[in-house]
Scaffold this motif. Structure first.
Motif, PDB file in Angstrom:
ATOM      1  N   ASP A  43       0.795  -1.108  -0.220  1.00 22.62           N
ATOM      2  CA  ASP A  43       0.079  -0.070   0.044  1.00 22.62           C
ATOM      3  C   ASP A  43       0.770   1.389  -0.035  1.00 22.62           C
ATOM      4  N   LYS A  44       0.440   2.260  -0.737  1.00 23.90           N
ATOM      5  CA  LYS A  44       0.868   3.509  -0.882  1.00 23.90           C
ATOM      6  C   LYS A  44       0.624   4.328   0.586  1.00 23.90           C
ATOM      7  N   ILE A  45       1.465   4.902   1.245  1.00 25.54           N
ATOM      8  CA  ILE A  45       1.131   5.512   2.557  1.00 25.54           C
ATOM      9  C   ILE A  45       1.292   7.270   2.185  1.00 25.54           C
ATOM     10  N   LEU A  46       2.192   7.742   1.641  1.00 20.03           N
ATOM     11  CA  LEU A  46       2.214   9.021   1.484  1.00 20.03           C
ATOM     12  C   LEU A  46       3.173   9.224   0.217  1.00 20.03           C
ATOM     13  N   LEU A  89       9.232   4.978   2.702  1.00 18.87           N
ATOM     14  CA  LEU A  89       9.475   6.173   3.740  1.00 18.87           C
ATOM     15  C   LEU A  89      10.413   6.143   4.944  1.00 18.87           C
ATOM     16  N   THR A  90      10.133   4.810   5.473  1.00 21.13           N
ATOM     17  CA  THR A  90      11.433   4.436   6.473  1.00 21.13           C
ATOM     18  C   THR A  90      12.760   4.865   6.113  1.00 21.13           C
ATOM     19  N   ILE A  91      13.083   4.313   4.861  1.00 25.95           N
ATOM     20  CA  ILE A  91      14.435   4.514   4.553  1.00 25.95           C
ATOM     21  C   ILE A  91      14.844   6.047   4.093  1.00 25.95           C
ATOM     22  N   LEU A  92      13.884   6.764   3.429  1.00 19.01           N
ATOM     23  CA  LEU A  92      14.353   8.041   3.123  1.00 19.01           C
ATOM     24  C   LEU A  92      14.351   8.762   4.517  1.00 19.01           C
ATOM     25  N   SER A  93      13.384   8.616   5.545  1.00 15.55           N
ATOM     26  CA  SER A  93      13.466   9.358   6.819  1.00 15.55           C
ATOM     27  C   SER A  93      14.828   9.043   7.403  1.00 15.55           C
ATOM     28  N   GLY A  94      15.019   7.702   7.179  1.00 16.30           N
ATOM     29  CA  GLY A  94      16.571   7.529   8.078  1.00 16.30           C
ATOM     30  C   GLY A  94      17.469   8.302   7.301  1.00 16.30           C
TER      31      GLY A  94
END
Length: 339
Positions: free
Chosen positions: A32-35, A43-48
Motif C-alpha cells: 500500500d502507498k502511504i504518502l 518512507l522509513t528508508i528516506l526518513s533515516g
C-alpha cells in the motif's frame, strides 16, 4: 523503480453472448502507498537517510566548509534514494543487498553429513573455510508418496498436472476455466506451491522404438509411414532444443498440535506425521478432482515418482546415482572374489 499497478480490462463473453468487462489487477501483492506514492518501507528508508544527513549538517557545519558537507551528504543521499526507490528482479534494493550479504556470508561448499563438520586438529593447517552440512528440506519420502519435511515442517505431497490449450478456447470457455480455477484457489486453506518446470527432452529413444516396431506392422504403407515419422522425430530433435513442461502442485500440511499424552516423544511425532500425511493426501485427492472438472489431467505422485522429481530438480539431466531400497527389501553387499 516502483511502478503503479495497472488494472487492465479483460473482455469476455457470457453464455448469452453479452460482452462483459472484468478488471484484473496487475499486481495483487503490491504494498500500500502511504504518502506521496511511497510505501512504508520507502518512507522509513528516506526518513533515516534524511536524519543522517541532518545530523551530519548540524554537527559539522561549524568546523567544516560547505563544499565538504555537500560532498559527504551527496553520496549518502543518493544511496538512500537508490535503496528506497530502485528495484532489481522485482525486489527492493535494501532486500536485494541483504540477500547478497547473506549469500556472501554463507558457505559455498556443502557436504552430506549427519552431524556438523568437525574442524581438523590444531597441527593441521587449513586453507579456506570448512564445508558446511548440506541440509535438504526433505528428510524422507514415505511409501505413499508423502514427503516428511525437515525441522518439524510437517509433510508435503506433490501433484503433477497437465496443461490446457487456453488460447484456443472461446471467450466463454476461458471465462469458465478461470472461474473454476478461482473456485479451487479460494477453497484452499493452507499454502500451496505451484511450480512450472521446463526441461530438455530427447526424442531419439522414441524414434528408435518406432523404427524397431515398424517391421511388425501388417501393412507396408504403415511401415513406411512409421519410418518417415521416426525420421521426422530424429530430424526435429537434432535441429531444435526441445523442452517439455510439467506443472507440479506441492500441497503441504503442518504437524497438528496435540495435547500432552503419555506416549514417548518419538511415538507422538510419528502419530502427528501420520495424521498430517492423511490430511495432505486427502487435499491432494481433492485437488485432482477439482482439476479434472476443468479438463486438466492430474495425478498424485507415489514414492518412486516423487524421488525422481526431487532428483531431477536437484540435478537436472543427470541420472540417479543409486536406487533407494524399499523398507521390507533386503540390503546386501557383494564383493568380487569372495563368496
Amino acid at each position: 523503480m516502483d511502478r503503479p499497478a495497472q488494472t487492465p480490462e479483460k473482455q469476455v463473453t457470457d453464455q448469452h453472448g453479452e460482452r462483459l468487462s472484468v478488471k484484473v489487477p496487475a499486481d495483487v501483492d503490491q504494498p500500500d502507498k502511504i504518502l506521496y506514492g511511497l510505501t512504508a518501507r520507502q518512507l522509513t528508508i528516506l526518513s533515516g537517510t534524511a536524519a543522517v544527513v541532518l545530523w551530519v549538517w548540524l554537527t559539522f557545519q561549524a568546523v567544516a566548509p560547505f563544499p565538504v558537507l555537500v560532498a559527504v551528504a551527496t553520496p549518502v543521499t543518493a544511496a538512500g534514494f537508490v535503496l528506497a526507490v530502485a528495484r532489481r528482479d522485482g525486489m527492493g534494493m535494501d532486500r536485494y543487498a541483504a540477500a547478497a550479504l547473506a549469500f556472501l556470508r554463507s558457505p559455498k561448499t556443502r557436504v552430506s553429513a549427519g552431524e556438523p563438520v568437525q574442524p581438523p586438529p590444531s597441527w593441521c593447517r587449513l586453507r579456506g573455510r570448512l564445508p558446511a552440512r548440506l541440509r535438504l528440506p526433505v528428510r524422507a519420502v514415505r511409501q505413499d508418496g508423502a514427503m516428511e519435511l525437515a525441522d518439524g515442517g510437517g509433510v508435503a505431497v506433490i501433484v503433477r498436472a497437465a496443461t490446457v490449450t487456453f488460447s484456443l478456447r472461446t471467450a466463454g470457455e476461458q471465462a469458465s476455466l478461470v472461474a473454476g480455477f478461482g473456485r479451487w484457489l479460494n477453497s484452499l486453506d493452507t499454502p500451496v506451491q505451484l511450480l512450472v518446470q521446463a526441461r530438455p527432452i530427447d526424442l531419439s529413444g522414441l524414434a528408435d522404438h518406432i523404427t524397431a516396431q515398424a517391421p511388425d506392422l501388417p501393412d507396408p504403407a504403415l511401415e513406411q509411414a512409421a519410418g518417415e515419422h521416426a525420421a521426422f522425430l530424429t530430424e526435429i530433435g537434432a535441429a531444435h532444443d526441445l523442452l517439455v513442461r510439467q506443472v507440479l502442485i506441492v500441497i503441504s500440511d503442518g504437524p497438528p498440535v496435540s495435547a500432552a499424552t503419555p506416549w514417548s516423544k518419538g511415538q507422538r511425532q510419528r502419530t502427528n506425521r501420520d495424521a498430517a500425511t492423511q490430511v495432505a493426501l486427502r487435499r491432494a485427492a481433492e485437488a485432482v478432482q477439482s482439476l479434472a472438472a476443468l479438463g486438466v489431467a492430474a495425478e498424485v505422485l507415489d514414492a518412486d515418482a516423487c524421488v525422481a522429481v526431487l532428483a531431477e530438480s536437484l540435478s537436472p539431466g543427470e541420472s540417479r546415482p543409486v536406487d533407494n531400497a524399499a523398507p521390507d527389501e533386503l540390503i546386501s553387499f557383494q564383493q568380487e572374489g569372495r563368496t
